[in-house]
Design a protein around this motif. Sequence first.
Motif, mmCIF file in Angstrom:
data_model
loop_
_atom_site.group_PDB
_atom_site.id
_atom_site.type_symbol
_atom_site.label_atom_id
_atom_site.label_comp_id
_atom_site.label_asym_id
_atom_site.label_seq_id
_atom_site.Cartn_x
_atom_site.Cartn_y
_atom_site.Cartn_z
ATOM 1 N N TYR A 128 6.360 1.819 -1.964
ATOM 2 C CA TYR A 128 5.226 1.746 -1.024
ATOM 3 C C TYR A 128 3.899 1.560 -1.750
ATOM 4 N N ARG A 129 3.849 2.006 -3.029
ATOM 5 C CA ARG A 129 2.603 1.919 -3.795
ATOM 6 C C ARG A 129 2.182 0.468 -4.063
ATOM 7 N N GLU A 130 3.138 -0.446 -4.025
ATOM 8 C CA GLU A 130 2.853 -1.845 -4.373
ATOM 9 C C GLU A 130 2.156 -2.611 -3.240
ATOM 10 N N PHE A 131 2.076 -1.993 -2.065
ATOM 11 C CA PHE A 131 1.569 -2.735 -0.902
ATOM 12 C C PHE A 131 0.136 -2.344 -0.574
ATOM 13 N N PRO A 132 -0.603 -3.191 0.144
ATOM 14 C CA PRO A 132 -0.224 -4.505 0.680
ATOM 15 C C PRO A 132 -0.068 -5.570 -0.402
ATOM 16 N N LEU A 133 0.812 -6.521 -0.142
ATOM 17 C CA LEU A 133 0.945 -7.713 -0.986
ATOM 18 C C LEU A 133 0.449 -8.905 -0.177
ATOM 19 N N LYS A 134 -0.337 -9.733 -0.837
ATOM 20 C CA LYS A 134 -0.908 -10.907 -0.152
ATOM 21 C C LYS A 134 -0.644 -12.142 -0.991
ATOM 22 N N PHE A 135 0.288 -12.948 -0.558
ATOM 23 C CA PHE A 135 0.647 -14.158 -1.297
ATOM 24 C C PHE A 135 0.083 -15.377 -0.586
ATOM 25 N N TYR A 136 -0.354 -16.345 -1.350
ATOM 26 C CA TYR A 136 -0.745 -17.590 -0.686
ATOM 27 C C TYR A 136 -0.431 -18.774 -1.589
#
Lengths: 435, 435
Positions: free
Chosen positions: B133-141
């Motif tokens: 959960y620590r890795e989020f939020p993830l924002k890819f584009y």
Amino acid sequence: MSFLVKHRLSKIFQPLNMPAKSSKITSKSLKLMLDLGFIQNSVPGCFNFLPLGIKSLQKLTKIIDEEMSNIGGQKMLFPSLINTKLWNDSGRLEEAGPELFKLQDRHQKSYILSPTHEEVATEMLSTLSPLSYREFPLKFYQISTKFRDEIKPRFGLMRGREFIMKDMYTFDIDLNSAKKTYEEVCESYENIFKTIGMDFVKVLGNSGLMGGHLSHEYQFKSSIGEDNLLHCESCDYYVNAELCEDRSKCPQCGDSNKIKVHSGIEVGHTFLLGEKYSKLLNTKYISMNQESKVLQMGSYGLGISRMLAACLEVLSTDSDMRWPNSIAPYNIIILPAKEGSKEETLTKGVPEKVYSFLEERIPDLRDNILLDDRTGLTIGRRLLEAKRVGYPFIVVINKRTSEDSSLVELFHTKTKQTMYLTYEALLDYIKQNVH
Amino acid sequence: MSFLVKHRLSKIFQPLNMPAKSSKITSKSLKLMLDLGFIQNSVPGCFNFLPLGIKSLQKLTKIIDEEMSNIGGQKMLFPSLINTKLWNDSGRLEEAGPELFKLQDRHQKSYILSPTHEEVATEMLSTLSPLSYREFPLKFYQISTKFRDEIKPRFGLMRGREFIMKDMYTFDIDLNSAKKTYEEVCESYENIFKTIGMDFVKVLGNSGLMGGHLSHEYQFKSSIGEDNLLHCESCDYYVNAELCEDRSKCPQCGDSNKIKVHSGIEVGHTFLLGEKYSKLLNTKYISMNQESKVLQMGSYGLGISRMLAACLEVLSTDSDMRWPNSIAPYNIIILPAKEGSKEETLTKGVPEKVYSFLEERIPDLRDNILLDDRTGLTIGRRLLEAKRVGYPFIVVINKRTSEDSSLVELFHTKTKQTMYLTYEALLDYIKQNVH
């Protein structure tokens, strides 16, 4: 004091040791790029580029864009969908055969997915009124995704079905000026390899599908290379072995004592095409005497995603990536002490300070310094990972800094030396070794 | 004295008034981009981007990249070839139907050409061990070419079959944080439009094929827009008319007196998708309590090639392009006197001097100043062309400069004012009006 740190490793998606799916690991570079989170498997022969892979790719692209601009290259973009008829007319539809991805649209019109754009670039000019001789040479290039339905995609980015290529198309008014343009682009390619910092050989090439007068391949020597290169050490001549009937004798000087065979990865290919496509598509210009004459053409490819992998293939060890400094995802990584350690308390703010200091004093390093702020992990673990990724300079803020705040540890990945340096000495060392 | 002039119009391929082929000219922006050599027709719904078109495209891309980086967007690149099964499983294969380009490889495996990458982005995470959960939020584009087999491609870059899109995919641990991320990306989109300098409206949108909880469209108002937007002037609420059963009444405040209907060009679309794709592909994370839970997703599109055309559509006249300063191919064009004229002799070196002066004193203008060195043409002819292309500032080195070398003529395209200014006054004027 507050320092702006733009690039933090905790904010970069870098999945380590991803499952290799069913596809086989057929090369060192593929294994390393998958293991270290640079790319991910997608459909066969296709890959997701992850952020660190994109970072290297963008640096490589920038080098190429700059060099293309130096020789007057004009950037364009052609569609991936090509009218099948165009390739049928040029004869390449049949020749390329099953290597072409073919499709039909909803109106049953046929297309291929572009592996290369000679026909399209030529057609672009032939649909215009013929230009005056004064407008030439014209040098167009694009950087875009290309498609080839490889029967056996392998070696990861080196032989994919979807790949990124820089392709250039030049047009000249006669064969002599076309030859000059050809030489100029060849020289430009050599500049690119030098700027990247890779050894290469220029090899008399096989024109294959392209046709034309003359062709050269640019090769990185590597044991997994799929091309065989004949090298005469007597006259330093290189030729693709496919062109030699008698492989025991140099086709240039005739010597048969100093022939060596090397394996090479083709990273670039240049073709002096002459009239092959321009005649077919009636692509003409208006001469000084107001005559309409057929243009002379050149075509030049540079495998961008392939080159990324080829650099790694040549430089890396089985376990660790090694980059030319020019395209390492980041040139410098800074490792702060572990969270909760005595060293962390004693070096508070130092990592950010070093980051800002280097960025300010070496403006070239903007966007090339990374802070490994995953301080939940030990320094040892992060150092190991940094060495595996092959960041050229690893700055460690550890016990020594906590004892003497004027000193930091530098690990120079290329020489494997560890040094303790003042900020100024660190600066000097990096400046001297970063190119 | 010698000055380096990097950008010369004589070196830029800009075919004027190209034949329109068989395809109809269905919009002002298409006509202007074809007439003024920014794009060229290729197969239906596809275009060659020519150098000036690429220049504007790159400026637009840079604005978007910077803004994506500001919100922690991580750049990636997904392949265009998508396994058909993935879209079959999500149900979109059938829903999208004939809008998908479909093909088979040599082994008869089925693919579609990507119109969008929700399934692929989700699959990317589902093939990894679930992240903490620590890795989020993830924002890819990514910024890449997309494909859609439009039954009737029209309006040029606005409804093409091959187009450039920025698409972003975000992942959050719960719906609340997904909503926050959604708001953040929406705000970021608004920043992009503001930076570009375009008026836009945010409209409650139609989720259509995407599904999910909530969606908004970003629209440029334009008479050729294909969307109908209901605007309640009473409470300033915008909604896509497709969503309204009763178009005579505001769905928000109930007022029926101040309803207006506008046409809009959709340039961006945001979707709060929730679990739609992540549940299907079992894309999970590990919660604070060590439970494995389904991720919440958002998806965000920005039509890059479409936006280029939409800006022109909104701002241009029937005969002349008008650009927001931010994405004009060049901000300033300098017109030297005609070759062989008395003025040319008297102003020798002045154009280059003005070029260098402006570039040096306004570093932001690097690569944004163009010298129209086609001095075989009259000033009048070149001035007319420069106005048609809509370079924001046109500096003319003419009779007046030949009489008083301290003065140059400036035509400000936006205000249509002509001024005679000293170098310093020119500098000030441009600085004040360039953004």
